[in-house]
Design a protein around this motif. Structure first.
Motif, PDB file in Angstrom:
ATOM      1  N   SER A   1       0.807  -1.223   0.000  1.00 55.17           N
ATOM      2  CA  SER A   1       0.000   0.000   0.000  1.00 55.17           C
ATOM      3  C   SER A   1       0.841   1.275   0.000  1.00 55.17           C
ATOM      4  O   SER A   1       0.513   2.238  -0.711  1.00 55.17           O
ATOM      5  N   LEU A   2       1.933   1.287   0.760  1.00 58.20           N
ATOM      6  CA  LEU A   2       2.737   2.508   0.835  1.00 58.20           C
ATOM      7  C   LEU A   2       3.540   2.714  -0.441  1.00 58.20           C
ATOM      8  O   LEU A   2       3.763   3.858  -0.856  1.00 58.20           O
ATOM      9  N   ALA A   3       3.956   1.639  -1.078  1.00 56.51           N
ATOM     10  CA  ALA A   3       4.599   1.771  -2.391  1.00 56.51           C
ATOM     11  C   ALA A   3       3.607   2.296  -3.418  1.00 56.51           C
ATOM     12  O   ALA A   3       3.960   3.097  -4.294  1.00 56.51           O
ATOM     13  N   ILE A   4       2.357   1.859  -3.307  1.00 60.35           N
ATOM     14  CA  ILE A   4       1.318   2.317  -4.230  1.00 60.35           C
ATOM     15  C   ILE A   4       1.094   3.817  -4.079  1.00 60.35           C
ATOM     16  O   ILE A   4       1.057   4.557  -5.068  1.00 60.35           O
ATOM     17  N   THR A   5       0.949   4.280  -2.849  1.00 61.93           N
ATOM     18  CA  THR A   5       0.696   5.707  -2.653  1.00 61.93           C
ATOM     19  C   THR A   5       1.894   6.546  -3.095  1.00 61.93           C
ATOM     20  O   THR A   5       1.721   7.612  -3.701  1.00 61.93           O
ATOM     21  N   LEU A   6       3.097   6.083  -2.811  1.00 63.54           N
ATOM     22  CA  LEU A   6       4.281   6.833  -3.234  1.00 63.54           C
ATOM     23  C   LEU A   6       4.362   6.904  -4.754  1.00 63.54           C
ATOM     24  O   LEU A   6       4.690   7.957  -5.325  1.00 63.54           O
ATOM     25  N   HIS A   7       4.045   5.810  -5.429  1.00 59.84           N
ATOM     26  CA  HIS A   7       4.057   5.815  -6.897  1.00 59.84           C
ATOM     27  C   HIS A   7       3.022   6.783  -7.446  1.00 59.84           C
ATOM     28  O   HIS A   7       3.329   7.598  -8.339  1.00 59.84           O
ATOM     29  N   ILE A   8       1.800   6.706  -6.937  1.00 54.86           N
ATOM     30  CA  ILE A   8       0.746   7.587  -7.430  1.00 54.86           C
ATOM     31  C   ILE A   8       1.105   9.046  -7.187  1.00 54.86           C
ATOM     32  O   ILE A   8       0.904   9.911  -8.050  1.00 54.86           O
TER      33      ILE A   8
ATOM     34  N   VAL B   1       9.839   8.628   1.352  1.00 52.92           N
ATOM     35  CA  VAL B   1      10.119   7.200   1.507  1.00 52.92           C
ATOM     36  C   VAL B   1      10.517   6.898   2.949  1.00 52.92           C
ATOM     37  O   VAL B   1      10.085   5.897   3.544  1.00 52.92           O
ATOM     38  N   ASN B   2      11.323   7.769   3.531  1.00 52.18           N
ATOM     39  CA  ASN B   2      11.779   7.570   4.909  1.00 52.18           C
ATOM     40  C   ASN B   2      10.604   7.550   5.882  1.00 52.18           C
ATOM     41  O   ASN B   2      10.517   6.679   6.752  1.00 52.18           O
ATOM     42  N   TRP B   3       9.674   8.514   5.738  1.00 51.69           N
ATOM     43  CA  TRP B   3       8.513   8.551   6.617  1.00 51.69           C
ATOM     44  C   TRP B   3       7.635   7.323   6.413  1.00 51.69           C
ATOM     45  O   TRP B   3       7.073   6.777   7.375  1.00 51.69           O
ATOM     46  N   ALA B   4       7.499   6.863   5.165  1.00 54.45           N
ATOM     47  CA  ALA B   4       6.682   5.679   4.904  1.00 54.45           C
ATOM     48  C   ALA B   4       7.271   4.446   5.594  1.00 54.45           C
ATOM     49  O   ALA B   4       6.540   3.651   6.215  1.00 54.45           O
ATOM     50  N   LEU B   5       8.584   4.276   5.499  1.00 50.99           N
ATOM     51  CA  LEU B   5       9.227   3.132   6.148  1.00 50.99           C
ATOM     52  C   LEU B   5       9.168   3.258   7.664  1.00 50.99           C
ATOM     53  O   LEU B   5       8.987   2.255   8.383  1.00 50.99           O
TER      54      LEU B   5
ATOM     55  N   THR C   1       7.287  22.043  15.577  1.00 53.70           N
ATOM     56  CA  THR C   1       7.903  23.179  14.885  1.00 53.70           C
ATOM     57  C   THR C   1       7.507  23.272  13.418  1.00 53.70           C
ATOM     58  O   THR C   1       7.829  24.263  12.757  1.00 53.70           O
ATOM     59  N   GLN C   2       6.822  22.252  12.886  1.00 56.36           N
ATOM     60  CA  GLN C   2       6.403  22.239  11.485  1.00 56.36           C
ATOM     61  C   GLN C   2       4.978  21.714  11.388  1.00 56.36           C
ATOM     62  O   GLN C   2       4.606  20.786  12.093  1.00 56.36           O
ATOM     63  N   ASP C   3       4.192  22.318  10.509  1.00 60.62           N
ATOM     64  CA  ASP C   3       2.799  21.901  10.373  1.00 60.62           C
ATOM     65  C   ASP C   3       2.654  20.539   9.726  1.00 60.62           C
ATOM     66  O   ASP C   3       1.703  19.810  10.015  1.00 60.62           O
ATOM     67  N   TRP C   4       3.568  20.199   8.823  1.00 59.24           N
ATOM     68  CA  TRP C   4       3.466  18.968   8.049  1.00 59.24           C
ATOM     69  C   TRP C   4       4.815  18.250   8.058  1.00 59.24           C
ATOM     70  O   TRP C   4       5.821  18.821   8.487  1.00 59.24           O
ATOM     71  N   LEU C   5       4.838  17.016   7.583  1.00 65.60           N
ATOM     72  CA  LEU C   5       6.048  16.209   7.674  1.00 65.60           C
ATOM     73  C   LEU C   5       7.118  16.609   6.670  1.00 65.60           C
ATOM     74  O   LEU C   5       8.309  16.553   6.968  1.00 65.60           O
ATOM     75  N   VAL C   6       6.695  17.016   5.459  1.00 68.28           N
ATOM     76  CA  VAL C   6       7.653  17.340   4.399  1.00 68.28           C
ATOM     77  C   VAL C   6       7.210  18.610   3.684  1.00 68.28           C
ATOM     78  O   VAL C   6       6.043  18.750   3.318  1.00 68.28           O
ATOM     79  N   GLY C   7       8.124  19.552   3.509  1.00 65.25           N
ATOM     80  CA  GLY C   7       7.896  20.660   2.601  1.00 65.25           C
ATOM     81  C   GLY C   7       6.854  21.674   2.990  1.00 65.25           C
ATOM     82  O   GLY C   7       6.323  22.381   2.129  1.00 65.25           O
ATOM     83  N   SER C   8       6.490  21.750   4.259  1.00 63.35           N
ATOM     84  CA  SER C   8       5.557  22.779   4.739  1.00 63.35           C
ATOM     85  C   SER C   8       4.200  22.729   4.043  1.00 63.35           C
ATOM     86  O   SER C   8       3.539  23.747   3.877  1.00 63.35           O
ATOM     87  N   ARG C   9       3.775  21.525   3.613  1.00 61.39           N
ATOM     88  CA  ARG C   9       2.460  21.360   2.988  1.00 61.39           C
ATOM     89  C   ARG C   9       2.009  19.917   3.216  1.00 61.39           C
ATOM     90  O   ARG C   9       2.835  19.047   3.505  1.00 61.39           O
ATOM     91  N   PHE C  10       0.717  19.678   3.086  1.00 62.70           N
ATOM     92  CA  PHE C  10       0.193  18.324   3.171  1.00 62.70           C
ATOM     93  C   PHE C  10       0.699  17.522   1.982  1.00 62.70           C
ATOM     94  O   PHE C  10       0.568  17.949   0.830  1.00 62.70           O
ATOM     95  N   THR C  11       1.307  16.364   2.260  1.00 58.76           N
ATOM     96  CA  THR C  11       1.839  15.506   1.194  1.00 58.76           C
ATOM     97  C   THR C  11       1.477  14.049   1.478  1.00 58.76           C
ATOM     98  O   THR C  11       0.882  13.720   2.516  1.00 58.76           O
ATOM     99  N   VAL C  12       1.897  13.193   0.568  1.00 64.95           N
ATOM    100  CA  VAL C  12       1.681  11.765   0.744  1.00 64.95           C
ATOM    101  C   VAL C  12       2.369  11.258   2.004  1.00 64.95           C
ATOM    102  O   VAL C  12       1.936  10.246   2.583  1.00 64.95           O
ATOM    103  N   ALA C  13       3.401  11.931   2.479  1.00 67.88           N
ATOM    104  CA  ALA C  13       4.042  11.521   3.733  1.00 67.88           C
ATOM    105  C   ALA C  13       3.070  11.646   4.901  1.00 67.88           C
ATOM    106  O   ALA C  13       3.017  10.777   5.777  1.00 67.88           O
ATOM    107  N   ASP C  14       2.303  12.738   4.929  1.00 68.48           N
ATOM    108  CA  ASP C  14       1.306  12.916   5.983  1.00 68.48           C
ATOM    109  C   ASP C  14       0.200  11.876   5.861  1.00 68.48           C
ATOM    110  O   ASP C  14      -0.225  11.280   6.854  1.00 68.48           O
ATOM    111  N   LEU C  15      -0.262  11.652   4.639  1.00 69.46           N
ATOM    112  CA  LEU C  15      -1.344  10.685   4.416  1.00 69.46           C
ATOM    113  C   LEU C  15      -0.928   9.298   4.870  1.00 69.46           C
ATOM    114  O   LEU C  15      -1.652   8.637   5.626  1.00 69.46           O
TER     115      LEU C  15
END
Length: 219
Positions: free
Chosen positions: A76-83, A103-107, A158-172
């Protein structure tokens, strides 16, 4: 066309939430877990993870599975990262460094959080909180989550989201794993930044849409 196999009451919730975020057209094949059926091999059984037709797609007999222009992914996490890489826009990585972080957050979610978090959810669903043994098992699982949840708390303080100051697949991806332990209130009560972040993830319209579908399915 991109195709997702799996019912909403499974880890297919992850790519299905992401696809709702992106508004992508896709083919959804609601394969159900064979373990949830009285007889998975009955003539009138729905397509399930033990069905020969599905095993031709994914010999592991697990859901979700994705087909995209000849590419088949079964995690599932490979699928979301690919999409997210292919279709995600801002939800996907904007650089190689962001891709590595995602990828790091997914693992991290899959290895450090999911096993004890899922254990908590399964005990609670079975009514185990009513017994001393169940409470002890939840306490052990919660202790295993202490360090990874503390890591998330420090990051999100200190940060609203996990990567890049925006909601991303890492947060999902991470939010869907943290959700398993959400029913054990002390874990989030002790970590306000983590609780606030999870609330923001779950307040998104696409998450609510996914959950409506999930709750509409039989347990």
């Amino acid at each position: 066309m991109l195709k997702i196999y799996g019912v909403y009451r499974s880890r297919a919730s992850r790519p299905l939430w992401l696809l709702a975020e992106l508004g992508l057209t896709f083919d959804h094949v609601p394969v159900i877990q064979a373990s949830r059926l009285e007889r998975s091999d009955a003539d009138d059984a729905p397509l399930n993870t033990a069905s020969p037709a599905y095993l031709e797609v994914n010999p592991l007999g697990q859901i979700p599975c994705m087909e995209d222009d000849g590419l088949i992914l079964t995690e599932s996490l490979a699928i979301t990262l690919h999409i997210a890489r292919q279709h995600g826009g801002g939800i996907g990585p904007a650089s190689e460094a962001e891709d590595a972080q995602m990828v790091n957050w997914a693992l991290f979610a899959a290895t450090s959080i999911e096993p004890p978090a899922l254990e908590i959810q399964l005990i609670q669903r079975a009514g185990g909180e009513a017994s001393a043994e169940g409470q002890a098992a939840i306490s052990i699982a919660a202790e295993r989550l202490r360090r990874p949840f503390d890591r998330l708390e420090r990051h999100l303080a200190t940060q609203d989201w996990l990567v890049g100051s925006r909601f991303t697949v890492a947060d999902l991806n991470t939010a869907e794993v943290v959700r398993y332990a959400q029913g054990h209130a002390p874990l989030l009560e002790a970590r306000p930044a983590l609780a606030d972040w999870l609330g923001r993830c779950q307040s998104r319209p696409a998450f609510r849409e996914m959950m409506q579908h999930r709750l509409a399915e039989p347990e």
